[in-house]
Design a protein around this motif. Structure first.
Motif, short mmCIF file in Angstrom:
data_model
loop_
_atom_site.label_atom_id
_atom_site.label_comp_id
_atom_site.label_asym_id
_atom_site.label_seq_id
_atom_site.Cartn_x
_atom_site.Cartn_y
_atom_site.Cartn_z
N ASP A 1 0.88 -1.24 0.10
CA ASP A 1 -0.10 0.11 -0.22
C ASP A 1 0.73 1.34 -0.02
O ASP A 1 1.70 1.31 0.87
CB ASP A 1 -0.92 0.15 1.34
CG ASP A 1 -2.22 -1.02 1.06
OD1 ASP A 1 -2.18 -1.35 -0.01
OD2 ASP A 1 -2.62 -1.58 2.09
N LEU B 1 1.46 5.38 0.20
CA LEU B 1 1.07 6.60 0.81
C LEU B 1 2.11 7.54 0.72
O LEU B 1 2.95 7.52 1.29
CB LEU B 1 0.35 6.64 2.02
CG LEU B 1 -0.35 7.94 2.55
CD1 LEU B 1 -1.12 8.65 1.62
CD2 LEU B 1 -0.78 7.94 4.04
N GLU C 1 -5.85 2.81 -3.29
CA GLU C 1 -7.11 2.92 -2.84
C GLU C 1 -7.99 1.83 -3.42
O GLU C 1 -8.04 1.71 -4.81
CB GLU C 1 -7.92 4.22 -3.18
CG GLU C 1 -7.13 5.34 -2.56
CD GLU C 1 -7.47 5.48 -1.09
OE1 GLU C 1 -8.52 4.88 -0.46
OE2 GLU C 1 -6.58 6.23 -0.30
N SER D 1 -1.98 7.37 -3.67
CA SER D 1 -2.08 6.50 -2.66
C SER D 1 -2.70 5.17 -3.24
O SER D 1 -3.06 5.19 -4.45
CB SER D 1 -2.97 7.07 -1.74
OG SER D 1 -4.42 7.33 -2.33
#
Length: 106
Positions: free
Chosen positions: A72, A74, A91, A89
């Protein structure tokens, strides 16, 4: 970034060229928005302890490779003036690139 920030661009993660597309799209948006300067410098969020760190991305830098082992992403980058932010990011099944403008420095 505001919690309700909407992406200006979405890239599907299942595509084999998703990392390259994310890197190219984020750099283009960050440059166009004044977050990434001509020499590749910007401020990047380094966490609550370290705050904003001044960095310079080179042609060899890869935004998508900044993902931690869980996959993930970010990334929050800010213009040196503090007026603009461009993030990347993970999502759902894609990568999002949201942008924000702050009339006064954040």
């Amino acid at each position: 970034m505001h919690i309700d920030a909407e992406p200006v661009e979405r890239i599907q993660r299942k595509s084999t060229d998703a990392p390259r597309c994310l890197d190219e799209a984020w750099r283009a948006r960050a440059r166009a928005g004044g977050v990434l300067s001509e020499d590749g410098t910007c401020l990047m969020a380094a966490g609550m302890k370290d705050g904003w760190v001044h960095v310079r991305l080179t042609d060899d830098s890869d935004v998508a490779a900044l993902r931690p082992p869980d996959g993930d992403l970010l990334l929050i980058a800010r213009s040196p003036s503090g007026h603009r932010v461009c993030a990347a990011s993970t999502e759902g099944g894609g990568f999002w690139i949201p942008e924000e403008y702050f009339p006064s420095p954040a």
